[in-house]
Motif scaffolding. Structure first.
Motif, mmCIF file in Angstrom:
data_model
loop_
_atom_site.group_PDB
_atom_site.id
_atom_site.type_symbol
_atom_site.label_atom_id
_atom_site.label_comp_id
_atom_site.label_asym_id
_atom_site.label_seq_id
_atom_site.Cartn_x
_atom_site.Cartn_y
_atom_site.Cartn_z
ATOM 1 N N THR A 167 0.864 -1.182 0.000
ATOM 2 C CA THR A 167 0.000 0.000 0.000
ATOM 3 C C THR A 167 0.896 1.226 0.000
ATOM 4 O OG1 THR A 167 -1.552 -1.259 1.281
ATOM 5 C CG2 THR A 167 -1.900 1.110 1.256
ATOM 6 N N LEU A 168 0.531 2.175 -0.830
ATOM 7 C CA LEU A 168 1.322 3.415 -0.906
ATOM 8 C C LEU A 168 0.454 4.578 -0.472
ATOM 9 C CD1 LEU A 168 2.764 2.468 -4.339
ATOM 10 C CD2 LEU A 168 4.213 3.078 -2.416
ATOM 11 N N GLY A 169 1.016 5.448 0.338
ATOM 12 C CA GLY A 169 0.288 6.643 0.763
ATOM 13 C C GLY A 169 -0.808 6.315 1.758
ATOM 14 N N ASP A 170 -1.679 7.311 1.985
ATOM 15 C CA ASP A 170 -2.676 7.172 3.056
ATOM 16 C C ASP A 170 -4.097 7.154 2.494
ATOM 17 O OD1 ASP A 170 -2.931 9.671 2.089
ATOM 18 O OD2 ASP A 170 -2.451 10.734 3.949
ATOM 19 N N GLY A 171 -4.225 6.683 1.235
ATOM 20 C CA GLY A 171 -5.570 6.602 0.656
ATOM 21 C C GLY A 171 -5.952 7.830 -0.152
ATOM 22 N N GLY A 172 -5.071 8.830 -0.196
ATOM 23 C CA GLY A 172 -5.330 10.029 -1.006
ATOM 24 C C GLY A 172 -4.192 10.233 -1.996
ATOM 25 N N ILE A 173 -4.259 11.311 -2.755
ATOM 26 C CA ILE A 173 -3.160 11.620 -3.689
ATOM 27 C C ILE A 173 -1.979 12.173 -2.888
ATOM 28 C CG2 ILE A 173 -4.190 13.896 -4.239
ATOM 29 C CD1 ILE A 173 -3.026 13.539 -7.120
ATOM 30 N N GLY A 174 -0.747 11.772 -3.238
ATOM 31 C CA GLY A 174 0.442 12.245 -2.518
ATOM 32 C C GLY A 174 0.823 13.658 -2.950
ATOM 33 N N PRO A 175 1.720 14.297 -2.193
ATOM 34 C CA PRO A 175 2.061 15.703 -2.488
ATOM 35 C C PRO A 175 2.754 15.912 -3.827
ATOM 36 C CG PRO A 175 3.403 14.831 -0.675
ATOM 37 C CD PRO A 175 2.350 13.812 -0.957
ATOM 38 N N VAL A 176 3.588 14.958 -4.258
ATOM 39 C CA VAL A 176 4.303 15.136 -5.530
ATOM 40 C C VAL A 176 3.299 15.036 -6.691
ATOM 41 C CG1 VAL A 176 6.112 14.219 -7.045
ATOM 42 C CG2 VAL A 176 6.456 14.247 -4.563
ATOM 43 N N ALA A 177 2.471 13.981 -6.646
ATOM 44 C CA ALA A 177 1.460 13.801 -7.706
ATOM 45 C C ALA A 177 0.504 14.993 -7.726
ATOM 46 C CB ALA A 177 0.704 12.494 -7.492
ATOM 47 N N GLN A 178 0.140 15.486 -6.559
ATOM 48 C CA GLN A 178 -0.794 16.620 -6.486
ATOM 49 C C GLN A 178 -0.184 17.880 -7.114
ATOM 50 O OE1 GLN A 178 -4.157 16.702 -4.620
ATOM 51 N NE2 GLN A 178 -4.176 18.278 -6.211
#
Ligand code: COI
Length: 354
Positions: free
Chosen positions: A319-330
């Motif tokens: 699992t990557l991240g916390d279920g939301g979009i990460g800061p770099v992708a955002q």
């Protein structure tokens, strides 16, 4: 080349609810077409009402699959104006696909002019709601009639338009991806770098199996050792280690994505480190488990930037991240879509205003 225009006398009803557009389900009132014949070249460029084709059942594309396509988008700015994003690059890529598939180089200038005129005619179909756009599907197919396996002497090029929302039902929520370890998408020397229809046909079985297991898409590994990450059929993949982004290097079997290229350039302009490399899937899994790999996301015209929340390989799941979009992708999503929708300055010369 002159482009003739025949307007539809029977305009369709436009979608009322732009939040329910989905992807590629509705088509506009008109289409662009032109024909090719050996000796005559590209000719008969025309805009006509959107309509079915009459095709001979022995048309070569139906048997031997000389079919290539592209995907690009037209966006509506806040001031109501329309703009294309890197459409010339799509037409240039179609010519590269055509060369490998023994098809004629596209008349890119007429295709671009035809696209602009077509969108001006169907301008009211470009949706207005945040996150929507007009998806453009240029396609070239072989039209010779006969069953001998050889290059066709006749081709048809057409462009159809579809108002769209998000490609994945998840929208900007992370998708789950299954790493395919049985089937392969492409091999070196093959057609993996082209946008030929067969690449997508060959991916459907694995995609279907993955979907039944609850995953959105398949992540393909290299066709020789099945060790190195290639792409997800509908998007290229990127991985973030903090402020460093890595993506599989173009090796001939991966699609050279125009969104991939844009994201790499924007990432560097934003101060991220961005590297193209051979990415071993086992190392990616180990890094994800160790918490070193902070984000994974896909890039594509249809997919835009889609965060990946789960990667699965055989019985293993990370699992990557916390279920939301990460800061770099955002940040990359905001910058890319900011340019596409005209909210941010286009410093790279990617926008054509209509
Ligand atoms: C695109 O992103 O434009 C694609 O062609 C991917 C997919 C919808 C086939």
């Amino acid at each position: 080349m002159e482009i003739s225009v025949t307007l539809s006398q029977n305009l369709k009803q436009k979608p009322q609810d732009e939040s329910a557009l989905g992807f590629g389900r509705i088509f506009t009132d008109h289409m662009f077409m032109m024909d090719y014949e050996a000796g005559a070249g590209w000719h008969n460029a025309r805009i006509v009402p959107y309509q079915p084709f009459a095709m001979d059942p022995a048309s070569m594309v139906l048997h031997y699959g000389q079919a290539i396509f592209e995907g690009c988008k037209c966006y509506r700015r806040e001031d109501g104006g329309l703009q294309l994003f890197r459409a010339e690059d799509n037409f240039a890529r179609m010519t590269r696909s055509a060369r490998r598939m023994c098809m004629p180089a596209l008349d890119e200038e007429t295709a671009m002019e035809g696209l602009k005129q077509l969108i001006r005619i169907d301008a009211d179909w470009v949706p207005r709601k945040e996150g929507t756009s007009l998806y453009i599907r240029p396609t070239m197919v072989s039209m010779d009639v006969g069953l001998g396996v050889h290059a066709s002497s006749k081709y048809c090029f057409f462009i159809i338009l579809s108002p769209v929302g998000a490609y994945y039902k998840e929208g900007l929520k992370p998708v789950s991806i299954y790493v395919e370890d049985e089937y392969v998408r492409a091999v070196r020397g093959g057609v993996g770098f082209t946008k030929c229809a067969g690449n997508y046909a060959a991916s459907i079985l694995a995609g279907d199996i993955a979907e039944k297991k609850g995953f959105s898409q398949v992540l393909w590994l290299d066709g020789v050792e099945q060790k190195y990450i290639e792409e997800v059929g509908s998007m290229n993949m990127m991985f973030a280690y903090g402020n460093k982004i890595v993506t599989p290097v173009l090796n001939g079997s991966i699609l050279p994505g125009i969104t991939r290229d844009s994201v790499l350039k924007l990432a560097r302009q934003l101060g991220y480190e961005a590297e193209e490399a051979r990415l071993n899937v086992e190392e990616i899994f180990a890094d994800a488990k160790a918490g070193k790999l902070t984000e994974a996301f896909g890039t594509g015209t249809a997919a835009v930037i889609s965060p990946v929340g789960v990667l699965a390989l055989k019985d293993e799941k990370v699992t990557l991240g916390d279920g939301g979009i990460g800061p770099v992708a955002q940040k990359l999503y905001d910058t890319l879509t900011g340019i596409q929708y005209g909210r941010l300055e286009d410093k790279n010369g990617w926008i054509t205003k209509l």
